[in-house]
Motif scaffolding. Structure first.
Motif, PDB file in Angstrom:
ATOM      1  N   UNK A 344     -43.691  40.954  14.799  1.00 45.14           N
ATOM      2  CA  UNK A 344     -42.298  40.758  15.195  1.00 45.14           C
ATOM      3  C   UNK A 344     -42.234  40.207  16.610  1.00 45.14           C
ATOM      4  N   UNK A 345     -41.241  39.385  16.852  1.00 46.84           N
ATOM      5  CA  UNK A 345     -41.035  38.857  18.193  1.00 46.84           C
ATOM      6  C   UNK A 345     -40.095  39.739  19.002  1.00 46.84           C
ATOM      7  N   UNK A 378     -35.186  46.098  11.004  1.00 45.93           N
ATOM      8  CA  UNK A 378     -36.427  45.319  11.096  1.00 45.93           C
ATOM      9  C   UNK A 378     -37.643  46.218  11.265  1.00 45.93           C
ATOM     10  N   UNK A 379     -37.430  47.433  11.757  1.00 50.13           N
ATOM     11  CA  UNK A 379     -38.544  48.367  11.943  1.00 50.13           C
ATOM     12  C   UNK A 379     -38.694  49.176  10.657  1.00 50.13           C
ATOM     13  N   UNK A 380     -39.708  48.813   9.893  1.00 52.49           N
ATOM     14  CA  UNK A 380     -39.906  49.402   8.572  1.00 52.49           C
ATOM     15  C   UNK A 380     -40.896  50.566   8.642  1.00 52.49           C
ATOM     16  N   UNK A 386     -47.480  48.986  18.573  1.00 52.89           N
ATOM     17  CA  UNK A 386     -47.992  49.419  19.871  1.00 52.89           C
ATOM     18  C   UNK A 386     -46.830  50.014  20.652  1.00 52.89           C
ATOM     19  N   UNK A 387     -47.050  51.190  21.185  1.00 54.07           N
ATOM     20  CA  UNK A 387     -45.981  51.899  21.890  1.00 54.07           C
ATOM     21  C   UNK A 387     -46.357  51.980  23.363  1.00 54.07           C
TER      22      UNK A 387
END
Length: 467
Positions: A344-345, A378-380, A386-387
């Motif tokens: 993801x961008x 968008x966050x599946x 990376x956090x």
């Protein structure tokens, strides 16, 4: 090979208009410390050329830098926003038209179960409802009868001739009780009249004491019969009312019990009470979200508490952070995080809301949860991310984007904009956080510099120098 490289650079900078002239010396007030001059050409670009080259123009200024540490993790469902949905009755699934990935709203129909068990309970509930209504009507009838009897008794207590009393209560629907009371009252009035006559005759010495005594006894007997009839009628009324009230209480208790049994099946238990829908049990979604699990098909037998669907509200999710033992001291509640994924961008900010107290014996790691908003879904869940955890922050008076820096002739430079000209400016850097970097010299607050795509200017400048 050299010509090909030059052509590539010229193609990348085809939108730039180059003008060769000596680099203008920066004014003293534009520097926080005297930088070394960079030899070469300046670049002159029109507004259209800047747009075509997609140069990002930013203003240098103060910035809050962050000390960041990266942790591996993945996106997971927020346990407070997910619900497993099961049937509370046994039966057969007749309708299951919602599918995995489908968005639904709270209250949407998920499945229909045909249940004989539920039909029997609904039928019992309706029967108890009818018995309760019947008991209410019977009690109401007896209470109305009691009121009419009280009107009769009040009329009798006022006294008067039996004929006038009979006319006064003629419209009261009481039954045999009215005629019995009126008969006893008439006898009492007759005995009272006879006694009064005999008493007067005795006073006038026209009647014997035996006749007076006989009249007195008849009066006492008539009075006793009348009072006894009143007491019997009153007792019967009270006893009848008690029986009907008890019957109503039992019926209401049975109705409440039948209703409670249906309520254990949720809101759908007390619906669909018409004869042709007795077996129908609807399963509806308790929340808005997305179907993430389905374990039922049409025609399948269903048992109570067997999971049929799982629905999750994905507008907010968790980022699960894997923390090794050696890094546990770097994690605490309330820390700000930035979640990123290679595919993801976009990135998403969040905050650590939970740190599990146990360390896994195999992986020797603990787990923390960061809460992040997910309005576009968008966050599946299951996605590896990376956090970036912020360990600390500090304020610097002057900073620029890290990607704005370029290496030119062995020096670190930034391209600044002065009018239509772009000049490389040597800088001295300080602390950085991966996104921004502190500027110690060579730039001042308010200067306009090129952030994104500054390499285009560097390539154009190198190409011009070679020519």
């Amino acid at each position: 090979m050299k010509d090909q490289f030059r052509k590539t650079l010229l193609l990348a900078c085809s939108l730039l208009v180059l003008s060769a002239c000596p680099q203008e010396k920066p004014k003293a007030e534009e520097q926080t410390a005297p930088p070394q001059k960079t030899q070469g050409q300046e670049l002159k670009l029109s507004a259209q050329a800047i747009a075509n080259a997609k140069l990002e123009l930013l203003q240098a200024g103060p910035k809050t830098l962050r000390q960041i540490r990266d942790f591996p993790g993945k996106i997971a469902l927020d346990e407070h926003r997910v619900q497993a949905i099961s049937s509370r009755v046994s039966g057969v699934a007749e309708l299951t038209d919602k599918h995995i990935g489908q968005r639904i709203r709270q209250g949407d129909l998920l499945a229909v179960i045909e249940s004989r068990e539920l039909a029997d309970l609904r039928l019992d509930y309706l029967n108890q409802q009818k018995q309760t209504e019947q008991a209410k009507k019977l009690l109401q009838r007896e209470e109305n009868l009691g009121k009419r009897i009280q009107q009769l008794i009040q009329a009798l207590r006022k006294g008067g001739q039996p004929e006038s009393i009979h006319q006064a209560v003629l419209g009261l629907q009481i039954g045999s009780s009215k005629s019995q009371l009126l008969t006893h009252y008439s006898r009492l009035r007759l005995a009272q009249t006879s006694f009064e006559r005999e008493n007067k005759l005795a006073q006038d010495q026209l009647s014997t004491s035996q006749e007076l005594q006989q009249a007195r006894q008849e009066l006492e007997a008539a009075k006793a019969q009348y009072i006894g009839a009143l007491e019997d009628l009153t007792w019967q009324r009270e006893n009848t009312l008690l029986e009907h009230r008890q019957t109503l209480r039992l019926a209401q208790s049975a109705l409440e019990s039948a209703q409670a049994k249906l309520q254990t099946f949720g809101p759908g238990g007390l619906t669909h009470l018409s004869p042709n829908q007795m077996t129908r049990y609807e399963i509806r979604s308790p929340l808005s979200g997305v179907v993430v699990e389905k374990n039922v098909t049409e025609g399948q037998g269903v048992m109570p508490d067997a999971p049929l669907y799982k629905v999750a509200d994905l507008s907010e999710v968790w980022a699960e952070i894997q923390i090794y033992e050696s890094e546990l001291d770097h994690i605490r509640l309330g820390q700000q995080v930035m979640v990123r994924a290679d595919g993801l961008k976009q990135s998403a900010p969040g905050q650590i809301t939970h740190v599990k107290p146990l360390v896994d014996e195999v992986s020797r790691s603990a787990e923390a949860h960061a809460h992040i908003a997910n309005p576009g879904l968008i966050w599946r869940p299951g996605m590896y991310v990376t956090i970036q955890v912020t360990e600390g922050t500090w304020q610097v008076p002057l900073a620029v984007k890290r990607q704005a820096l370029q290496q030119l002739e062995g020096k670190t430079v930034i391209f600044i904009k002065q009018g239509e000209r772009f000049l490389p400016r040597e800088i001295k850097t300080g602390r950085e956080d991966g996104q921004s970097i502190e500027i110690l010299a060579g730039l001042k607050a308010g200067d306009i510099y090129v952030g994104k795509n500054s390499f285009v200017l560097k390539s154009a400048l190198l190409t011009a120098q070679e020519e």
